[in-house]
Design an enzyme around this catalytic site. Structure first.
Site, PDB file in Angstrom:
ATOM      1  N   GLU A 170       9.772  78.130  77.254  1.00 58.73           N
ATOM      2  CA  GLU A 170      11.018  77.685  78.154  1.00 58.73           C
ATOM      3  C   GLU A 170      12.150  78.832  78.207  1.00 58.73           C
ATOM      4  O   GLU A 170      12.019  79.925  77.541  1.00 58.73           O
ATOM      5  CB  GLU A 170      11.618  76.403  77.318  1.00 58.73           C
ATOM      6  CG  GLU A 170      12.176  77.020  75.926  1.00 58.73           C
ATOM      7  CD  GLU A 170      13.389  76.174  75.736  1.00 58.73           C
ATOM      8  OE1 GLU A 170      14.452  75.991  76.231  1.00 58.73           O
ATOM      9  OE2 GLU A 170      13.449  75.354  74.560  1.00 58.73           O
TER      10      GLU A 170
ATOM     11  N   LYS B 112      16.711  69.365  66.592  1.00 63.68           N
ATOM     12  CA  LYS B 112      17.815  70.361  66.082  1.00 63.68           C
ATOM     13  C   LYS B 112      18.693  69.608  65.188  1.00 63.68           C
ATOM     14  O   LYS B 112      18.988  68.367  65.271  1.00 63.68           O
ATOM     15  CB  LYS B 112      18.722  70.742  67.259  1.00 63.68           C
ATOM     16  CG  LYS B 112      17.953  71.745  68.119  1.00 63.68           C
ATOM     17  CD  LYS B 112      18.850  72.230  69.283  1.00 63.68           C
ATOM     18  CE  LYS B 112      18.171  72.976  70.304  1.00 63.68           C
ATOM     19  NZ  LYS B 112      17.188  72.207  70.910  1.00 63.68           N
TER      20      LYS B 112
HETATM   21  N1  PSU Z   1      15.365  75.293  71.136  1.00 57.53           N
HETATM   22  C1  PSU Z   1      16.085  76.078  70.519  1.00 57.53           C
HETATM   23  N2  PSU Z   1      17.241  76.560  71.238  1.00 57.53           N
HETATM   24  C2  PSU Z   1      17.625  75.906  72.338  1.00 57.53           C
HETATM   25  C3  PSU Z   1      16.734  74.787  72.996  1.00 57.53           C
HETATM   26  C4  PSU Z   1      15.656  74.647  72.355  1.00 57.53           C
HETATM   27  O1  PSU Z   1      15.847  76.846  69.598  1.00 57.53           O
HETATM   28  O2  PSU Z   1      18.666  76.181  72.769  1.00 57.53           O
HETATM   29  C5  PSU Z   1      17.148  74.073  74.094  1.00 57.53           C
HETATM   30  C6  PSU Z   1      16.143  73.340  74.792  1.00 57.53           C
HETATM   31  O3  PSU Z   1      15.795  73.913  75.982  1.00 57.53           O
HETATM   32  C7  PSU Z   1      16.433  71.762  74.725  1.00 57.53           C
HETATM   33  C8  PSU Z   1      17.835  71.963  75.024  1.00 57.53           C
HETATM   34  O4  PSU Z   1      15.762  71.144  75.696  1.00 57.53           O
HETATM   35  O5  PSU Z   1      18.175  73.057  73.940  1.00 57.53           O
HETATM   36  C9  PSU Z   1      18.586  70.525  74.565  1.00 57.53           C
HETATM   37  O6  PSU Z   1      19.542  70.491  75.614  1.00 57.53           O
HETATM   38  P1  PSU Z   1      20.293  68.978  75.413  1.00 57.53           P
HETATM   39  O7  PSU Z   1      20.668  68.613  74.027  1.00 57.53           O
HETATM   40  O8  PSU Z   1      21.467  69.148  76.190  1.00 57.53           O
HETATM   41  O9  PSU Z   1      19.164  68.128  76.062  1.00 57.53           O
END
Ligand code: PSU
Ligand code: MN
Length: 303
Positions: free
Chosen positions: A26, A160
């Site tokens: 990604e 996360k």
């Molecule tokens: N994994 C990481 N760092 C990130 C992400 C994933 O180690 O920044 C990103 C991914 O793209 C995931 C996003 O989809 O964070 C989630 O964002 P949100 O909580 O706004 O959906």
């Protein structure tokens, strides 16, 4: 002939022709997940690791409206440095492409692109999920819904730790998304190997993951699968050490009214500051480890 909506870069096109396995990666993690130049180094390193592990990497992004499956080093450099790149999940996809904008794909966005290109495996750091305080702010990542509707395997270090992990797991269960603990019977918590939340399914090899995925598809399921792969122990930050810092970052986000797309990037960068960079190293190491496991799964699955 109808013009294809996706643009394969030459290396990816060649790999597909040769039936070499391809691993999707990604770009939100590059544009919004880490500071420059660490983001650039990380993204280039992931490509090397994928190649060393026998698969072609395909980093996904929208560059001036074009959905790119596979990026050149210059394009990765551009994404790492450019400010104002859109963070693209399902609701943003059509607008970003139709208006010719730059977009970094999230887990949700990358799953959509991988599926369009018929790629089955995607490695990231960790998925988004149900945010802490979701009962008030209703912030639930589009990654979860995407996992319920797009049949791609996502290799992730759990979810996360900035999130409400028990609610994230419950939500995935409601959506019918299988979670496979990779050599673990607990859901990993991003920076830490354990969350204390037990998983129903533990696998011990990439072969097993491939076998289960094939059955999933045979059953006619359209959902994705989450492979929960804990951070290597030498790089983990124990939850006793990180939890207080996460709470502080969350408090700060509320005080500064940070919300929606900005919330996850804000929390991650705040935690990097509060840990003096230790969380950044952990984040990089866990993605690298996910790429290794993703490569193994892609090799097992073949085309
Ligand atoms: N994994 C990481 N760092 C990130 C992400 C994933 O180690 O920044 C990103 C991914 O793209 C995931 C996003 O989809 O964070 C989630 O964002 P949100 O909580 O706004 O959906
Ligand atoms: Mn959100």
């Amino acid at each position: 002939m109808k013009k294809s909506i996706i643009h394969l870069n030459p290396a990816v096109a060649k790999a597909i022709r040769a039936k070499k396995p391809v691993l999707a990666l990604e770009s939100t993690i590059i544009s919004h997940g880490m500071p420059y130049p660490n983001n650039l180094k990380m993204a280039l390193r992931l490509q090397e690791i994928a190649l060393d592990n026998g698969v072609q990497p395909a980093t996904v992004a929208i560059i001036r409206g074009k959905l790119q499956i596979g990026l050149s080093n210059d394009e990765i450099d551009y994404l790492a440095k450019t400010k104002g790149v859109l963070k693209v999940s399902r609701p943003d996809f059509a607008t970003c492409m139709a208006l010719g904008l730059d977009g970094a794909t999230t887990v949700a966005g990358t799953m959509i692109a991988a599926n369009l290109a018929k790629l089955k495996v995607f490695a990231t750091g960790a998925i988004g999920g149900v945010h802490r305080g979701a009962e008030d702010n209703f912030d639930i990542s589009a990654d979860l819904t995407e996992l319920s509707r797009t049949p791609v395997i996502v290799v992730s270090a759990g979810a996360k730790a900035i999130l409400d992990l028990p609610k994230t797991i419950e939500y995935l269960e409601t959506l019918g998304v299988p979670i496979l603990g990779f050599n673990t019977d607990q859901f990993p918590a991003f920076y830490s190997r354990k969350s204390g939340i037990p998983l129903y399914h533990k696998v011990t090899s990439a072969k097993e993951v491939a076998h289960i995925y094939k059955m999933h598809i045979k059953l006619g399921f359209n959902s994705g699968m989450l492979v929960a792969n804990p951070i290597p122990s030498e790089h983990e930050i124990p939850s006793s050490e990180i939890e207080g810092i996460i709470k502080e970052a969350v408090k700060e986000s509320i005080k500064s009214s940070i919300a929606k797309k900005d919330l996850t990037p804000f929390l991650l960068s705040k935690i990097v500051k509060l840990t003096d960079g230790k969380s950044l190293t952990a984040n990089i190491k866990l993605v690298e480890n996910n790429v290794i496991v993703g490569a193994k799964i892609a090799r097992e699955l073949g085309w």
